[in-house]
Enzyme design. Structure first.
Site, PDB file in Angstrom:
ATOM      1  N   ASP A 253       3.546   3.899   6.259  1.00  0.00           N
ATOM      2  CA  ASP A 253       2.837   3.713   7.524  1.00  0.00           C
ATOM      3  C   ASP A 253       3.736   3.284   8.668  1.00  0.00           C
ATOM      4  OD1 ASP A 253       3.327   1.019   6.549  1.00  0.00           O
ATOM      5  OD2 ASP A 253       1.908   0.340   8.056  1.00  0.00           O
TER       6      ASP A 253
ATOM      7  N   PHE B  18      13.329   5.783  10.572  1.00  0.00           N
ATOM      8  CA  PHE B  18      12.045   5.233  10.170  1.00  0.00           C
ATOM      9  C   PHE B  18      11.093   6.373   9.831  1.00  0.00           C
ATOM     10  CE2 PHE B  18       7.886   3.272  10.592  1.00  0.00           C
ATOM     11  CZ  PHE B  18       8.077   2.152   9.792  1.00  0.00           C
ATOM     12  N   VAL B  19      10.656   6.407   8.560  1.00  0.00           N
ATOM     13  CA  VAL B  19       9.842   7.532   8.097  1.00  0.00           C
ATOM     14  C   VAL B  19       8.398   7.095   7.857  1.00  0.00           C
ATOM     15  CG1 VAL B  19      11.797   8.773   7.112  1.00  0.00           C
ATOM     16  CG2 VAL B  19      10.522   7.173   5.672  1.00  0.00           C
TER      17      VAL B  19
ATOM     18  N   ARG C 242      -0.323   6.993   7.009  1.00  0.00           N
ATOM     19  CA  ARG C 242      -0.227   7.020   5.545  1.00  0.00           C
ATOM     20  C   ARG C 242      -0.803   8.321   4.990  1.00  0.00           C
ATOM     21  NH1 ARG C 242       1.177   1.845   3.764  1.00  0.00           N
ATOM     22  NH2 ARG C 242       0.331   0.088   4.926  1.00  0.00           N
TER      23      ARG C 242
ATOM     24  N   LYS D 198       0.812  -1.198   0.000  1.00  0.00           N
ATOM     25  CA  LYS D 198       0.000   0.000   0.000  1.00  0.00           C
ATOM     26  C   LYS D 198       0.862   1.272   0.000  1.00  0.00           C
ATOM     27  CE  LYS D 198      -3.217  -2.305   3.129  1.00  0.00           C
ATOM     28  NZ  LYS D 198      -3.704  -2.280   4.545  1.00  0.00           N
ATOM     29  N   GLY D 199       2.144   1.107   0.283  1.00  0.00           N
ATOM     30  CA  GLY D 199       3.006   2.263   0.543  1.00  0.00           C
ATOM     31  C   GLY D 199       3.075   3.285  -0.576  1.00  0.00           C
TER      32      GLY D 199
ATOM     33  N   ASP E 207      14.765   0.569   0.520  1.00  0.00           N
ATOM     34  CA  ASP E 207      15.466   0.521   1.806  1.00  0.00           C
ATOM     35  C   ASP E 207      16.584  -0.524   1.692  1.00  0.00           C
ATOM     36  OD1 ASP E 207      15.886   0.957   4.575  1.00  0.00           O
ATOM     37  OD2 ASP E 207      14.432  -0.526   5.150  1.00  0.00           O
TER      38      ASP E 207
ATOM     39  N   ASP F 238       7.376   3.279  -2.741  1.00  0.00           N
ATOM     40  CA  ASP F 238       7.447   4.334  -1.727  1.00  0.00           C
ATOM     41  C   ASP F 238       8.895   4.573  -1.287  1.00  0.00           C
ATOM     42  OD1 ASP F 238       7.600   1.851  -0.491  1.00  0.00           O
ATOM     43  OD2 ASP F 238       6.175   2.297   1.107  1.00  0.00           O
TER      44      ASP F 238
ATOM     45  N   LYS G  30      16.856   5.023   0.713  1.00  0.00           N
ATOM     46  CA  LYS G  30      17.656   5.004   1.947  1.00  0.00           C
ATOM     47  C   LYS G  30      18.912   4.194   1.634  1.00  0.00           C
ATOM     48  CE  LYS G  30      14.751   4.475   5.793  1.00  0.00           C
ATOM     49  NZ  LYS G  30      14.221   3.550   6.824  1.00  0.00           N
TER      50      LYS G  30
HETATM   51  N1  LIG Z   1       6.975   3.244   6.860  1.00  0.00           N
HETATM   52  C1  LIG Z   1       8.171   2.841   6.443  1.00  0.00           C
HETATM   53  N2  LIG Z   1       8.267   1.756   5.633  1.00  0.00           N
HETATM   54  C2  LIG Z   1       9.497   1.402   5.244  1.00  0.00           C
HETATM   55  C3  LIG Z   1      10.667   2.086   5.619  1.00  0.00           C
HETATM   56  N3  LIG Z   1      11.742   1.478   5.039  1.00  0.00           N
HETATM   57  C4  LIG Z   1      11.231   0.462   4.341  1.00  0.00           C
HETATM   58  N4  LIG Z   1       9.890   0.402   4.441  1.00  0.00           N
HETATM   59  C5  LIG Z   1       8.924  -0.530   3.817  1.00  0.00           C
HETATM   60  O1  LIG Z   1       9.543  -1.736   3.483  1.00  0.00           O
HETATM   61  C6  LIG Z   1       9.424  -1.973   2.099  1.00  0.00           C
HETATM   62  C7  LIG Z   1      10.559  -2.826   1.662  1.00  0.00           C
HETATM   63  O2  LIG Z   1      11.796  -2.203   1.681  1.00  0.00           O
HETATM   64  P1  LIG Z   1      13.139  -2.988   1.352  1.00  0.00           P
HETATM   65  O3  LIG Z   1      13.871  -2.156   0.313  1.00  0.00           O
HETATM   66  O4  LIG Z   1      13.899  -3.073   2.640  1.00  0.00           O
HETATM   67  O5  LIG Z   1      12.798  -4.364   0.854  1.00  0.00           O
HETATM   68  C8  LIG Z   1       9.289  -0.596   1.489  1.00  0.00           C
HETATM   69  O6  LIG Z   1       8.683  -0.593   0.214  1.00  0.00           O
HETATM   70  C9  LIG Z   1       8.394   0.042   2.527  1.00  0.00           C
HETATM   71  O7  LIG Z   1       7.054  -0.284   2.294  1.00  0.00           O
HETATM   72  C10 LIG Z   1      10.523   3.232   6.448  1.00  0.00           C
HETATM   73  O8  LIG Z   1      11.481   3.949   6.844  1.00  0.00           O
HETATM   74  N5  LIG Z   1       9.258   3.566   6.824  1.00  0.00           N
HETATM   75 MG   LIG Z   2       6.786  -0.354  -0.400  1.00  0.00          MG
END
Ligand SMILES: Nc1nc2c(ncn2[C@@H]2O[C@H](COP(=O)(O)O)[C@@H](O)[C@H]2O)c(=O)[nH]1
Ligand SMILES: [Mg+2]
Length: 182
Positions: free
Chosen positions: A161, A154-155, A167, A44-45, A105, A102, A133
């Site tokens: 979310d 953590f954002v 969100r 959903k991000g 990471d 979104d 990131k």
């Molecule tokens: N709310 C947040 N969601 C985060 C953050 N960092 C990562 N994520 C979520 O994880 C997925 C997967 O990331 P990955 O690259 O480690 O596989 C990413 O799409 C987000 O939905 C954060 O800081 N805050």
């Molecule tokens: Mg995502």
């Protein structure tokens, strides 16, 4: 109590997001002119970014959605587990796929997903993420289009979310540790 009270600091303002999305949309429209573009939103991000980006793209394109899980509710670190919860509705053969994310990471999610999508005979697969990131990267993957690089914090907001909340914040901010240390 307002959800704004849970934010330690704003990292990317609403105005900065608006300007960046316009810039990304213009670049994507130029790069994909005359091609067979499908924007694939990872839910959903990326929902808010997708809604804004698709309207900033001025060339014909279609949209599709996928639900991929790598983080559990209430958790702020990756489990390394990637599951497809909802697959795409459409066929990708011959399409120019642009994954709309979104945040990139660790890169574990997309480094698993990109090869899976490439097996469906698309013409191309690229990545557009609003946040990156890079200091947290574990997989060898980089975005083709990126909004903002953010530090290792953590954002939340603009679709991102914590435990399904925040969100709907119109900006991207850092959550107060007291929220998830409760
Ligand atoms: N709310 C947040 N969601 C985060 C953050 N960092 C990562 N994520 C979520 O994880 C997925 C997967 O990331 P990955 O690259 O480690 O596989 C990413 O799409 C987000 O939905 C954060 O800081 N805050
Ligand atoms: Mg995502």
């Amino acid at each position: 109590m307002s959800m704004h009270d849970d934010i330690l600091k704003v990292l990317v303002s609403e105005e900065e997001l608006k300007a960046k999305v316009a810039e990304l949309g213009a670049q994507i429209s130029k790069d994909y002119e005359g091609r067979n573009l499908v924007l694939v939103s990872i839910l959903k991000g990326s929902v808010v970014f997708m809604a804004d980006l698709m309207r900033a793209v001025s060339i014909p394109c279609s949209i599709d959605f996928m639900v991929v899980s790598s983080y559990g509710g209430g958790n702020t670190t990756s489990t390394g587990l990637v599951k497809i919860i909802k697959d795409l509705d459409g066929d990708l053969s011959g399409r120019d796929v642009l994954i709309v994310e979104d945040i990139l990471d660790t890169g574990i999610t997309l480094s698993n997903l990109v090869p899976m999508l490439k097996m469906r005979n698309p013409n191309s697969v690229k990545i557009c993420t609003i946040l990156d990131k890079p200091s947290r990267r574990k997989a060898d993957i980089a975005p083709d289009y990126e909004g903002f690089a953010v530090p290792d914090e953590f954002v939340v907001g603009y679709g991102l979310d914590y435990d399904e909340k925040y969100r709907n914040l119109p900006y991207i901010g850092v959550l107060k540790p007291s929220v998830y240390e409760k």
